[in-house]
Scaffold this motif. Structure first.
Motif, PDB file in Angstrom:
ATOM      1  N   ASP A 125      51.998  31.578  54.683  1.00 43.30           N
ATOM      2  CA  ASP A 125      51.393  30.346  53.773  1.00 43.30           C
ATOM      3  C   ASP A 125      50.032  30.148  53.226  1.00 43.30           C
ATOM      4  O   ASP A 125      49.427  29.899  52.403  1.00 43.30           O
ATOM      5  CB  ASP A 125      52.562  30.518  53.538  1.00 43.30           C
ATOM      6  CG  ASP A 125      53.769  30.246  53.753  1.00 43.30           C
ATOM      7  OD1 ASP A 125      54.197  31.447  53.059  1.00 43.30           O
ATOM      8  OD2 ASP A 125      54.600  29.802  54.396  1.00 43.30           O
ATOM      9  N   PHE A 126      48.787  30.794  54.333  1.00 45.25           N
ATOM     10  CA  PHE A 126      48.167  30.180  53.950  1.00 45.25           C
ATOM     11  C   PHE A 126      46.913  31.339  52.481  1.00 45.25           C
ATOM     12  O   PHE A 126      47.296  32.261  52.768  1.00 45.25           O
ATOM     13  CB  PHE A 126      47.403  30.873  54.993  1.00 45.25           C
ATOM     14  CG  PHE A 126      46.944  30.022  56.915  1.00 45.25           C
ATOM     15  CD1 PHE A 126      48.219  28.435  56.247  1.00 45.25           C
ATOM     16  CD2 PHE A 126      46.590  30.132  57.768  1.00 45.25           C
ATOM     17  CE1 PHE A 126      48.336  28.134  57.989  1.00 45.25           C
ATOM     18  CE2 PHE A 126      47.181  29.402  58.613  1.00 45.25           C
ATOM     19  CZ  PHE A 126      47.676  27.828  59.213  1.00 45.25           C
ATOM     20  N   VAL A 127      46.125  30.106  52.545  1.00 46.59           N
ATOM     21  CA  VAL A 127      46.030  30.737  50.814  1.00 46.59           C
ATOM     22  C   VAL A 127      44.410  31.538  50.998  1.00 46.59           C
ATOM     23  O   VAL A 127      43.431  30.626  52.161  1.00 46.59           O
ATOM     24  CB  VAL A 127      45.070  29.549  49.627  1.00 46.59           C
ATOM     25  CG1 VAL A 127      44.054  30.097  48.970  1.00 46.59           C
ATOM     26  CG2 VAL A 127      46.408  29.168  49.835  1.00 46.59           C
ATOM     27  N   LEU A 128      43.668  32.649  51.134  1.00 43.90           N
ATOM     28  CA  LEU A 128      42.727  32.900  51.323  1.00 43.90           C
ATOM     29  C   LEU A 128      41.482  32.638  50.755  1.00 43.90           C
ATOM     30  O   LEU A 128      40.387  32.748  50.837  1.00 43.90           O
ATOM     31  CB  LEU A 128      42.325  34.703  51.396  1.00 43.90           C
ATOM     32  CG  LEU A 128      43.293  35.018  52.777  1.00 43.90           C
ATOM     33  CD1 LEU A 128      43.820  36.386  52.706  1.00 43.90           C
ATOM     34  CD2 LEU A 128      43.181  34.797  54.262  1.00 43.90           C
ATOM     35  N   ASN A 129      41.259  32.376  49.038  1.00 46.97           N
ATOM     36  CA  ASN A 129      40.730  32.514  47.786  1.00 46.97           C
ATOM     37  C   ASN A 129      40.830  30.537  47.508  1.00 46.97           C
ATOM     38  O   ASN A 129      41.540  30.538  46.197  1.00 46.97           O
ATOM     39  CB  ASN A 129      40.870  33.374  47.005  1.00 46.97           C
ATOM     40  CG  ASN A 129      41.617  33.625  46.825  1.00 46.97           C
ATOM     41  OD1 ASN A 129      42.932  33.304  46.893  1.00 46.97           O
ATOM     42  ND2 ASN A 129      41.931  34.146  45.191  1.00 46.97           N
ATOM     43  N   PRO A 130      40.581  29.248  47.681  1.00 43.98           N
ATOM     44  CA  PRO A 130      41.037  28.233  47.256  1.00 43.98           C
ATOM     45  C   PRO A 130      40.076  28.229  46.651  1.00 43.98           C
ATOM     46  O   PRO A 130      38.921  28.201  45.979  1.00 43.98           O
ATOM     47  CB  PRO A 130      40.440  27.633  48.486  1.00 43.98           C
ATOM     48  CG  PRO A 130      39.821  27.720  49.620  1.00 43.98           C
ATOM     49  CD  PRO A 130      40.487  29.811  49.413  1.00 43.98           C
ATOM     50  N   GLY A 131      41.673  27.500  45.134  1.00 40.42           N
ATOM     51  CA  GLY A 131      40.680  27.471  44.090  1.00 40.42           C
ATOM     52  C   GLY A 131      40.442  28.267  43.204  1.00 40.42           C
ATOM     53  O   GLY A 131      39.496  27.953  41.718  1.00 40.42           O
ATOM     54  N   ILE A 132      40.778  29.495  43.343  1.00 41.05           N
ATOM     55  CA  ILE A 132      40.732  30.591  42.766  1.00 41.05           C
ATOM     56  C   ILE A 132      42.351  31.017  42.078  1.00 41.05           C
ATOM     57  O   ILE A 132      42.958  31.152  43.130  1.00 41.05           O
ATOM     58  CB  ILE A 132      39.743  31.793  43.142  1.00 41.05           C
ATOM     59  CG1 ILE A 132      38.504  31.242  43.480  1.00 41.05           C
ATOM     60  CG2 ILE A 132      39.907  33.229  42.140  1.00 41.05           C
ATOM     61  CD1 ILE A 132      37.874  32.706  44.232  1.00 41.05           C
ATOM     62  N   ASP A 133      42.455  31.501  40.508  1.00 37.83           N
ATOM     63  CA  ASP A 133      43.182  31.388  40.161  1.00 37.83           C
ATOM     64  C   ASP A 133      43.848  32.729  39.898  1.00 37.83           C
ATOM     65  O   ASP A 133      42.140  33.748  38.997  1.00 37.83           O
ATOM     66  CB  ASP A 133      44.308  31.032  39.445  1.00 37.83           C
ATOM     67  CG  ASP A 133      45.662  30.490  38.623  1.00 37.83           C
ATOM     68  OD1 ASP A 133      46.036  31.321  39.144  1.00 37.83           O
ATOM     69  OD2 ASP A 133      45.451  30.802  37.551  1.00 37.83           O
ATOM     70  N   PRO A 134      44.934  34.164  39.912  1.00 33.29           N
ATOM     71  CA  PRO A 134      46.190  32.905  40.903  1.00 33.29           C
ATOM     72  C   PRO A 134      45.467  33.614  42.287  1.00 33.29           C
ATOM     73  O   PRO A 134      44.237  33.723  42.549  1.00 33.29           O
ATOM     74  CB  PRO A 134      46.241  34.577  40.699  1.00 33.29           C
ATOM     75  CG  PRO A 134      45.603  36.069  40.651  1.00 33.29           C
ATOM     76  CD  PRO A 134      44.163  35.426  39.795  1.00 33.29           C
ATOM     77  N   PRO A 135      45.733  32.814  43.456  1.00 31.01           N
ATOM     78  CA  PRO A 135      45.640  32.830  44.515  1.00 31.01           C
ATOM     79  C   PRO A 135      46.447  33.819  45.615  1.00 31.01           C
ATOM     80  O   PRO A 135      47.397  33.947  45.001  1.00 31.01           O
ATOM     81  CB  PRO A 135      46.544  31.148  45.450  1.00 31.01           C
ATOM     82  CG  PRO A 135      47.819  30.839  44.073  1.00 31.01           C
ATOM     83  CD  PRO A 135      47.026  31.748  43.117  1.00 31.01           C
ATOM     84  N   VAL A 136      45.123  34.569  47.025  1.00 28.93           N
ATOM     85  CA  VAL A 136      45.845  35.070  47.059  1.00 28.93           C
ATOM     86  C   VAL A 136      45.897  34.682  48.637  1.00 28.93           C
ATOM     87  O   VAL A 136      45.538  33.714  49.632  1.00 28.93           O
ATOM     88  CB  VAL A 136      44.929  36.145  47.281  1.00 28.93           C
ATOM     89  CG1 VAL A 136      44.915  37.744  48.662  1.00 28.93           C
ATOM     90  CG2 VAL A 136      44.027  36.476  46.637  1.00 28.93           C
ATOM     91  N   PHE A 137      47.753  35.133  48.989  1.00 25.99           N
ATOM     92  CA  PHE A 137      47.636  34.653  50.387  1.00 25.99           C
ATOM     93  C   PHE A 137      48.216  35.372  51.599  1.00 25.99           C
ATOM     94  O   PHE A 137      47.828  36.559  51.682  1.00 25.99           O
ATOM     95  CB  PHE A 137      49.212  34.305  50.423  1.00 25.99           C
ATOM     96  CG  PHE A 137      49.689  33.131  48.683  1.00 25.99           C
ATOM     97  CD1 PHE A 137      49.450  32.065  50.033  1.00 25.99           C
ATOM     98  CD2 PHE A 137      49.906  33.350  47.452  1.00 25.99           C
ATOM     99  CE1 PHE A 137      49.303  31.153  48.516  1.00 25.99           C
ATOM    100  CE2 PHE A 137      50.908  32.227  47.138  1.00 25.99           C
ATOM    101  CZ  PHE A 137      50.134  30.931  48.216  1.00 25.99           C
TER     102      PHE A 137
END
Length: 501
Positions: free
Chosen positions: A242-254
């Motif tokens: 569930d960790f996000v690889l691209n925080p602050g960017i939409d859509p998020p990539v988990f």
């Protein structure tokens, strides 16, 4: 002689002093650390510079030579050797034996700090500067845990035992070898990373930054203060997905979009086997100057207490126990000392009779006990060289007592009172006895200044012999006259030996 006269007049104080010597000497002998050889400080310092993934040629040019340029100016440096290998550079520095190793270690650290600006920058690089010590290299005991059980459980048992053994006084460190350890493995699909325009560093940063507990400061509510923290460490490997690889960017990539997570086993760097079966081995290292026999006994007690709770399949074995060898060696040398003592006493009985042989023989135990007290005060261990020195000095330490007791006996046979015979007889030969002892001391004295590591090793022989001889001189000038003054009767007519002079 003033010292002898004062001792004879104040004989109760001398008897009390003799009792104190017996008590202190016996205690010192029991407390003296036992070792196979003297604890010699080796004047070596090593510098290790790890740079992962760097070739030996680059290590030589970019790291080793830069460090050598700075280290060659260290004071008291005798020899410097270097080794450049894949991913690491190791420099060994040998100093003069007279150098203070603490000062040398600090000088090397200062030089390494001066060289750091010229070295390649690497956040993972951590230069290690340490003293090379025999006790840090060679373990004194080895404990094997083996059995037909899961290696992971065996490793956990070994780690628990490691913690308990490290608490024992005298234990420097306990290294663990063998066994396996679980790890969470994140297996990344490179094509998916490219699809999402991400790199492997993004995955590493996500795992490092999101799997941590963050302190949140302090919260004050009325009279109470609460420490606030934000828990973020995962309890199950699946939560990493569930960790996000691209925080602050939409859509998020988990993480689940580019990788899978599973529980695996860490690559084994060490393997230990006992009888062909995988095992866990604990290497126990001793602190310098500690009593290895007492330490080994405490180790066995801890292992015995811990092993009671182990599964029945676990076999605990202690091997390579140096304390057994040292105990046998000390016992053999002690037996040699006792055998020599008995032979010396038999010689004295043959020539001087029972009473005079007793007066002379008292010099042996009292000199030895005084020597043990001084050795303990100087921090010297009871080792092979010290025990051999005691055997060497065994025959010499009765010489002073023989001369003084015989002269007292001669004057006692002439009709002088016990106090007068003891005082005059000792004073008459005191200068000769002192000169004789000092000549022997002067013969052994230069050996203390023997240079080099061999000199550091062998200096304990002259030190022990000198202490023993000076102790025998004290006994001959103080204890023997007092004993003769109190307990030597007038030789009977026809019973005593012929009196000359």
């Amino acid at each position: 002689m003033i010292l002898t006269s004062g001792a004879i007049k104040r004989y109760p104080m001398i008897f009390a002093f003799m009792l104190i010597i017996v008590l202190m000497g016996v205690k010192a002998y029991k407390d003296l650390p036992r070792e196979s050889s003297p604890d010699v400080k080796i004047p070596f310092v090593s510098v290790a510079a790890p740079y992962a993934g760097t070739s030996p040629e680059d290590m030589e040019n970019l790291v080793t030579r830069k460090l050598e340029q700075q280290l060659k100016g260290v004071k008291d440096l005798k020899e410097m050797k270097s080794m450049s290998a894949y991913g690491i550079s190791v420099i060994s520095l040998e100093f003069n034996s007279s150098v203070d190793i603490s000062d040398a270690l600090q000088s090397v650290r200062d030089r390494v700090e001066l060289a750091k600006p010229d070295l390649p920058e690497d956040p993972r690089n951590d230069l290690v500067v340490q003293e090379v010590s025999v006790s840090d290299i060679f373990p004194v005991m080895q404990v094997n845990l083996s059995g037909e059980i899961d290696l992971l459980l065996l490793k956990e048992l070994g780690e628990d035992l490691q913690e308990d053994l490290e608490q024992i006084p005298g234990v420097l460190a306990v290294d663990l070898m063998g066994g396996i350890e679980n790890e969470v493995q994140v297996k990344v699909d490179p094509e998916k990373l490219v699809y999402y325009n991400l790199g492997l560093q993004d995955v590493q940063d996500a795992v490092a930054l999101q799997n941590m507990t963050i302190p949140g400061g302090k919260l004050s509510l009325g009279m109470y203060d609460y420490q606030v923290r934000v828990p973020g460490e995962v309890d199950k490997p699946e939560e990493i997905l569930d960790f996000v690889l691209n925080p602050g960017i939409d859509p998020p990539v988990f993480l689940r979009d580019v990788a899978t997570v599973e529980l695996g086993v860490v690559d084994r760097e060490t393997i230990s086997r006992v009888g062909g079966v995988d095992a866990v081995t604990l290497l126990i290292k001793k602190r310098s100057g500690e009593n290895i026999i007492k330490m080994a006994e405490n180790v066995r007690n801890v292992i015995e207490a811990e092993s009671k709770d182990y599964p029945s399949e676990v076999i605990v074995a202690i091997v390579a126990d140096q304390s057994v060898q040292i105990k046998n060696m000390v016992s053999e040398l002690e037996n040699n000392i006792l055998s020599g003592l008995l032979l010396v006493v038999l010689v004295l009985l043959s020539f001087f009779g029972v009473r005079n042989a007793f007066f002379v023989a008292t010099a042996i135990p009292f000199s030895m006990l005084i020597t043990f007290v001084v050795l303990k005060a100087m921090g010297i261990t009871l080792n092979m060289v010290v025990l051999f020195s005691l055997i060497l000095a065994l025959g010499m330490l009765v010489d002073n007592a023989i001369v003084i007791v015989e002269n007292i006996f001669r004057h006692r046979g002439k009709g002088k009172s016990a106090d007068e015979a003891a005082d005059f007889g000792t004073s008459q030969v005191s200068n000769a006895v002192i000169a004789s002892t000092l000549t022997t001391v002067c013969a052994f004295g230069p050996m203390i200044l023997w240079p080099g590591i061999m000199g550091e090793f062998m200096k304990y022989l002259p030190i022990t012999v000198i202490i023993t001889l000076l102790s025998s001189l004290l006994v001959a000038l103080v204890f023997n006259p007092v004993l003769c003054a109190r307990f030597m009767p007038i030789p009977g007519v026809g019973k005593g030996r012929e009196l000359i002079g």
